[in-house]
Scaffold this motif. Sequence first.
Motif, mmCIF file in Angstrom:
data_model
loop_
_atom_site.group_PDB
_atom_site.id
_atom_site.type_symbol
_atom_site.label_atom_id
_atom_site.label_comp_id
_atom_site.label_asym_id
_atom_site.label_seq_id
_atom_site.Cartn_x
_atom_site.Cartn_y
_atom_site.Cartn_z
ATOM 1 N N UNK A 46 -8.100 -5.060 -2.289
ATOM 2 C CA UNK A 46 -7.111 -4.226 -2.577
ATOM 3 C C UNK A 46 -6.992 -4.133 -3.922
ATOM 4 N N UNK A 47 -7.303 -5.214 -4.955
ATOM 5 C CA UNK A 47 -6.868 -5.167 -6.522
ATOM 6 C C UNK A 47 -7.811 -3.991 -7.085
ATOM 7 N N UNK A 48 -9.005 -3.627 -6.692
ATOM 8 C CA UNK A 48 -9.756 -2.652 -7.176
ATOM 9 C C UNK A 48 -8.999 -1.170 -7.221
ATOM 10 N N UNK A 49 -8.257 -1.059 -6.028
ATOM 11 C CA UNK A 49 -7.510 0.094 -5.898
ATOM 12 C C UNK A 49 -6.506 0.226 -6.737
ATOM 13 N N UNK A 50 -5.456 -0.962 -7.115
ATOM 14 C CA UNK A 50 -4.609 -1.159 -7.976
ATOM 15 C C UNK A 50 -4.976 -0.967 -9.330
ATOM 16 N N UNK A 51 -5.963 -1.630 -9.636
ATOM 17 C CA UNK A 51 -6.540 -1.422 -10.901
ATOM 18 C C UNK A 51 -6.876 0.210 -11.238
ATOM 19 N N UNK A 52 -7.672 0.572 -10.601
ATOM 20 C CA UNK A 52 -7.822 2.112 -10.399
ATOM 21 C C UNK A 52 -6.785 3.113 -10.696
ATOM 22 N N UNK A 53 -5.910 2.831 -9.781
ATOM 23 C CA UNK A 53 -4.534 3.838 -9.832
ATOM 24 C C UNK A 53 -3.528 3.606 -11.102
ATOM 25 N N UNK A 54 -3.840 2.143 -11.474
ATOM 26 C CA UNK A 54 -2.961 1.954 -12.770
ATOM 27 C C UNK A 54 -3.604 2.562 -13.997
ATOM 28 N N UNK A 79 -6.234 -14.120 -6.812
ATOM 29 C CA UNK A 79 -4.780 -13.905 -6.610
ATOM 30 C C UNK A 79 -4.045 -13.484 -8.023
ATOM 31 N N UNK A 80 -4.855 -13.916 -9.201
ATOM 32 C CA UNK A 80 -4.317 -13.663 -10.572
ATOM 33 C C UNK A 80 -4.542 -12.280 -11.021
ATOM 34 N N UNK A 81 -5.910 -11.930 -10.546
ATOM 35 C CA UNK A 81 -6.296 -10.636 -10.782
ATOM 36 C C UNK A 81 -5.195 -9.531 -9.863
ATOM 37 N N UNK A 82 -4.920 -9.905 -8.735
ATOM 38 C CA UNK A 82 -3.972 -9.094 -8.007
ATOM 39 C C UNK A 82 -2.708 -8.726 -8.399
ATOM 40 N N UNK A 83 -2.138 -9.960 -8.608
ATOM 41 C CA UNK A 83 -0.869 -10.158 -9.421
ATOM 42 C C UNK A 83 -0.605 -9.120 -10.800
ATOM 43 N N UNK A 84 -1.456 -9.416 -11.624
ATOM 44 C CA UNK A 84 -1.644 -8.539 -12.777
ATOM 45 C C UNK A 84 -1.620 -7.022 -12.532
ATOM 46 N N UNK A 85 -2.871 -6.883 -11.579
ATOM 47 C CA UNK A 85 -3.004 -5.376 -11.354
ATOM 48 C C UNK A 85 -1.905 -4.829 -10.784
ATOM 49 N N UNK A 86 -1.488 -5.374 -9.901
ATOM 50 C CA UNK A 86 -0.085 -4.740 -9.125
ATOM 51 C C UNK A 86 1.070 -4.714 -10.201
ATOM 52 N N UNK A 87 1.209 -5.647 -10.923
ATOM 53 C CA UNK A 87 2.378 -5.598 -11.713
ATOM 54 C C UNK A 87 2.340 -4.290 -12.799
ATOM 55 N N UNK A 88 1.169 -4.259 -13.061
ATOM 56 C CA UNK A 88 0.480 -2.926 -14.194
ATOM 57 C C UNK A 88 0.845 -1.871 -13.571
ATOM 58 N N UNK A 89 0.375 -1.550 -12.315
ATOM 59 C CA UNK A 89 0.432 -0.494 -11.727
ATOM 60 C C UNK A 89 2.032 0.030 -11.541
ATOM 61 N N UNK A 90 2.836 -0.867 -11.039
ATOM 62 C CA UNK A 90 4.081 -0.631 -10.577
ATOM 63 C C UNK A 90 4.717 -0.029 -12.043
ATOM 64 N N UNK A 91 4.677 -0.741 -12.940
ATOM 65 C CA UNK A 91 5.372 -0.124 -14.363
ATOM 66 C C UNK A 91 4.612 1.307 -14.680
ATOM 67 N N UNK A 92 3.409 1.427 -14.656
ATOM 68 C CA UNK A 92 2.915 2.644 -15.000
ATOM 69 C C UNK A 92 3.214 3.558 -14.186
#
Length: 207
Positions: free
Chosen positions: A118-126, A48-61
């Motif tokens: 799903x977190x892996x995709x958000x990390x990758x796209x971030x 959950x922490x991984x996804x929250x951070x990955x999504x937040x990072x992706x959204x800003x970037x």
Amino acid sequence: MKLPLTRNLLDLDLLAMAKDTIRVSKLDAARRQLRTAISLWFNGGDPVAIHTLAFASYEVLHYISEKRDPYRRDLIFDTFTVKDEYRRYWNQKVRKEANFFKHADRDGDSVIEFNTSLSEYFIFFAILARSLCGETESDEESAFLRWMHINRPDLLLEQGKVSITNSLKAEDIEWIRTRPRSEFFDHFLQARRNVGTLNARFSLPVD
């Protein structure tokens, strides 16, 4: 036990005088979140922490890259594979888990079935969005891309595959495939610190 309240539990005047502050830009915050998400992912941290951070990072970037280059390639929110009339629905779907984890004003008792991949995709796209911003690649991002190249090559474009393949030797690839993620990550970061350059070839540990 009741907490003692004089004016407010959170004293805004006291916070205003606090000395433990740092200056952080939106870009810097996103990059910090991304590095932390990747570190947690490699070390088996809370999903959950991984996804929250990955999504937040992706959204800003995502939005910074769009502002810097309005004609950049598509990412998750603006993917060309979704028709404009379905764009709102698409974005509601891809934001579903992240919004669930950070909001409880209307559904505090809800439960969700969370697909952790799903977190892996958000990390990758971030990482991709960071690249489109023209910013340099962090060691954590380099480690993630190399791990994915060996274990999830379907996520990379041909150009990315060639670039990463050229930085790895055949014995490196075999070593990565047979080691736990955390072991690879620790060795990769140590190798980068020893050499001191992002362009250094990854090398096997000496037994």
